[in-house]
Every structure is written in C-alpha cells, then in structure tokens.
Design a protein around this motif. Sequence first.
Motif, PDB file in Angstrom:
ATOM      1  N   PRO A   1      -5.623  10.547  -8.436  1.00  0.00           N
ATOM      2  CA  PRO A   1      -5.578   9.199  -7.846  1.00  0.00           C
ATOM      3  C   PRO A   1      -5.559   8.116  -8.915  1.00  0.00           C
ATOM      4  O   PRO A   1      -5.744   8.384 -10.101  1.00  0.00           O
ATOM      5  CB  PRO A   1      -6.869   9.140  -7.025  1.00  0.00           C
ATOM      6  CG  PRO A   1      -7.788  10.115  -7.675  1.00  0.00           C
ATOM      7  CD  PRO A   1      -6.916  11.216  -8.204  1.00  0.00           C
ATOM      8  N   SER A   2      -5.356   6.897  -8.463  1.00  0.00           N
ATOM      9  CA  SER A   2      -5.333   5.747  -9.374  1.00  0.00           C
ATOM     10  C   SER A   2      -6.751   5.389  -9.816  1.00  0.00           C
ATOM     11  O   SER A   2      -7.726   5.672  -9.123  1.00  0.00           O
ATOM     12  CB  SER A   2      -4.698   4.547  -8.671  1.00  0.00           C
ATOM     13  OG  SER A   2      -4.685   3.411  -9.500  1.00  0.00           O
TER      14      SER A   2
ATOM     15  N   HIS B   1       0.822  -1.208   0.000  1.00  0.00           N
ATOM     16  CA  HIS B   1       0.000   0.000   0.000  1.00  0.00           C
ATOM     17  C   HIS B   1       0.863   1.268   0.000  1.00  0.00           C
ATOM     18  O   HIS B   1       0.553   2.228  -0.703  1.00  0.00           O
ATOM     19  CB  HIS B   1      -0.927   0.016   1.217  1.00  0.00           C
ATOM     20  CG  HIS B   1      -1.692  -1.253   1.408  1.00  0.00           C
ATOM     21  ND1 HIS B   1      -2.071  -2.049   0.348  1.00  0.00           N
ATOM     22  CD2 HIS B   1      -2.141  -1.880   2.532  1.00  0.00           C
ATOM     23  CE1 HIS B   1      -2.732  -3.109   0.813  1.00  0.00           C
ATOM     24  NE2 HIS B   1      -2.776  -3.033   2.127  1.00  0.00           N
TER      25      HIS B   1
ATOM     26  N   THR C   1       1.649   7.003  -6.597  1.00  0.00           N
ATOM     27  CA  THR C   1       0.522   7.774  -7.125  1.00  0.00           C
ATOM     28  C   THR C   1       0.609   9.249  -6.767  1.00  0.00           C
ATOM     29  O   THR C   1       0.402  10.122  -7.625  1.00  0.00           O
ATOM     30  CB  THR C   1      -0.807   7.202  -6.588  1.00  0.00           C
ATOM     31  OG1 THR C   1      -0.902   5.829  -6.961  1.00  0.00           O
ATOM     32  CG2 THR C   1      -1.997   7.949  -7.161  1.00  0.00           C
TER      33      THR C   1
ATOM     34  N   GLN D   1       0.673   4.056  -3.035  1.00  0.00           N
ATOM     35  CA  GLN D   1       0.220   5.423  -2.746  1.00  0.00           C
ATOM     36  C   GLN D   1       1.347   6.443  -2.897  1.00  0.00           C
ATOM     37  O   GLN D   1       1.109   7.575  -3.350  1.00  0.00           O
ATOM     38  CB  GLN D   1      -0.383   5.501  -1.333  1.00  0.00           C
ATOM     39  CG  GLN D   1      -1.573   4.582  -1.103  1.00  0.00           C
ATOM     40  CD  GLN D   1      -2.639   4.682  -2.184  1.00  0.00           C
ATOM     41  OE1 GLN D   1      -2.959   5.773  -2.654  1.00  0.00           O
ATOM     42  NE2 GLN D   1      -3.190   3.538  -2.601  1.00  0.00           N
TER      43      GLN D   1
ATOM     44  N   CYS E   1      -1.529  -0.739 -10.226  1.00  0.00           N
ATOM     45  CA  CYS E   1      -2.195   0.297  -9.421  1.00  0.00           C
ATOM     46  C   CYS E   1      -1.320   1.547  -9.257  1.00  0.00           C
ATOM     47  O   CYS E   1      -1.836   2.660  -9.193  1.00  0.00           O
ATOM     48  CB  CYS E   1      -2.559  -0.253  -8.048  1.00  0.00           C
ATOM     49  SG  CYS E   1      -3.821  -1.539  -8.083  1.00  0.00           S
TER      50      CYS E   1
ATOM     51  N   SER F   1      -7.002   5.085  -2.768  1.00  0.00           N
ATOM     52  CA  SER F   1      -6.429   6.128  -3.622  1.00  0.00           C
ATOM     53  C   SER F   1      -7.475   7.174  -4.000  1.00  0.00           C
ATOM     54  O   SER F   1      -7.204   8.386  -3.985  1.00  0.00           O
ATOM     55  CB  SER F   1      -5.847   5.500  -4.893  1.00  0.00           C
ATOM     56  OG  SER F   1      -5.311   6.484  -5.739  1.00  0.00           O
TER      57      SER F   1
ATOM     58  N   ASN G   1      -6.082  -0.660  -2.630  1.00  0.00           N
ATOM     59  CA  ASN G   1      -5.316   0.508  -3.075  1.00  0.00           C
ATOM     60  C   ASN G   1      -6.105   1.417  -4.008  1.00  0.00           C
ATOM     61  O   ASN G   1      -6.015   2.642  -3.914  1.00  0.00           O
ATOM     62  CB  ASN G   1      -4.015   0.055  -3.751  1.00  0.00           C
ATOM     63  CG  ASN G   1      -2.949  -0.279  -2.749  1.00  0.00           C
ATOM     64  OD1 ASN G   1      -2.359   0.606  -2.142  1.00  0.00           O
ATOM     65  ND2 ASN G   1      -2.699  -1.557  -2.531  1.00  0.00           N
TER      66      ASN G   1
END
Length: 325
Positions: free
Chosen positions: A109-110, A68, A75, A72, A268, A136, A132
């Motif tokens: 965000p993703s 995670h 991202t 993140q 991701c 996200s 995720n």
Amino acid sequence: MRIKRVQVNGFIVSLLTAIIIAYFFPEGSELLHVHEITNIGIGFIFFFYGLKLSFKEVKQGLSNYRLHILVQCSTFILFPLIVLACKPLLESGIGNMLWIGLFFLAVLPSSVSSSVVMVSLARGNVPGAIFNATISGLIGVVVTPVWLGMVVQEVGNVSFLDVFVKLLIQIIIPITLGLFLNKKFGGIAAKRKNWISNFDKTIIVLIVYSSFSNSFISHLFRDMEWTHFVFLYVAVLVLFFGVMFIVYMLAKKVLKFTVEDRITALFCGSKKSLVHGSVMVNVMFGATPQGSLFIIPVMLYHISQILIIAVIAEKMAKRKEIAIG
C-alpha cells in the motif's frame, strides 16, 4: 551564495546501522529474542493504526471518487502489472529472488504519513491525501497477501495458509480492535502521535535487524555481486519514475484534474509504505533467510521517494505561489 543545510534523516541512518550491526553481530537477534519482540510489536503497530484512524477526515475525502480510483488503481494494479511484465527478464537463480522482491514492493500500500506531509508541502488536496493514504493501508492488509499468494507460489517453504493466520492475529484483529476503541481513545492516540511514530520506527528497525541477521547467518548474500544491487536500484528508480509519469499524464491529460488533485494523485499513487513492507516481510517471510532480500527494494524505494518527492514538492509549491501572484 547561501548553501542549503542538508538534514540527516535519523530513521534512514537507524536502518543502515541495523544492517551493519546484523553483519557483525547476527547472533544477537536470537539471543535477544528480537523476532518474538517484533511479532508482538506488529500487533501494537496496527492497533495504534486503527486507534488513530479519523472517520471524520476519511469522510471529508469520500466525494472525490475519480481521484481515489486513480490512486488505488495505481497502487494495487499499475505497479504489479509493470513488474509482472518484467518477469521474463529474471527467470532463474538470484534474478528470480530479486524479481520477487520487486513484486513484493509493487503490491504494498501507499505510505500514510509521508504522503500527507508531501501533499501538504506542495499545497495539494490534503483531505484527498489523508483519505487515500488511510484507505490504501486498510486495502493492503488484504490485497498485498492475495497478490503474493496468486503470483508467488512458494518462497522458502512458506505456507500462505499460515501467513493468513498470522495476518489475522497480528494485523486484522489489532486493527479491528483499534477501530472499535477509536471513539473512546482516538483523541489520546492523536495527542501521542509522535510517541506512536517512534514506536513504529523502532519495531521496523528491529525487523530489519532480525531479517538481515538471518540472512547473514545463512550466507544468503554470498552468491550476490555488487552488480545485482546496482541493477536492483536502477529497477526501483525506473519503476518509481515510470509510475509517476503514467499517473501524472492520466491525471492531467485524461481525467483533467485540478492542480491540487494532480499533486495528490502523483504523490499518493507513486509511494509505497516501508511500515507495511517491513511488517509483511516479518509476517510472511520472517522465518526464512530471504526476508532481507525482499525488504531491500522497499528500503531503496523508501529512501528514493522521500528525497525525490521532497524536491518535487518544494518546486510545485513555488510554482503555485508564482501562479497565484
């Protein structure tokens, strides 16, 4: 020799069609009150987002904290830092506006649905992908405007105080309401997920039409040459492959992830959400002609990530089958 049948993505075709209609009939946006319709539609998009959020699926992925953190950080930190490093190359005129568009892409965000689908296709860690992608989207509601507020001082007289008020009304309150009602109505939302997905896509198409209509009316693209668009697409591809390479190397060489976790981190951590991008453009820059200029990189990235990651996912799935056999 069997030739593979190429499937046409109806959503991408709809987006391109919206741009063409905006070029020939830009006045239609005002006549049909499209901007007002999309403002209401955005609230429903995020209400449904909160309503569909499965706390059970989120809990399943909580323990894998290293995965995670990598996703993140990729991202919301790696992407923006790469684009920030390129800012000196695009300091003035239309170049600066293109850079803002790339930075806007970088802080999004993703993607939720496509990330999970691609991870599943490649036989990666699906619970980790769900966690995720979901987290996200929630983080991006706050982090995306904060990044933009810190780095982009002023775009078309946009007041970032007004933007936060709009975010509160159109995004944060609807999401919160959806979360509160999740226990009671979440099952209904899950059964109607295809209908909700089509509703989301319809609102995005209308946002694209409205944004480009404003731009064509104000002749925003008059000073742009075809080389600007080529440069923009090359920059999008470089960013995409650059992030994928960094994330893959970190996952494999540094963090020593399993194959499943590497796939999830790769997919991701390198994807960006067209839904959030379209919504944020409408909320933050909807009243300005520059809105479409900022959504172009997001659209280019969206198309590229779907096509490229689909190919990678298929190859990864085949390699795993060979390895298991």
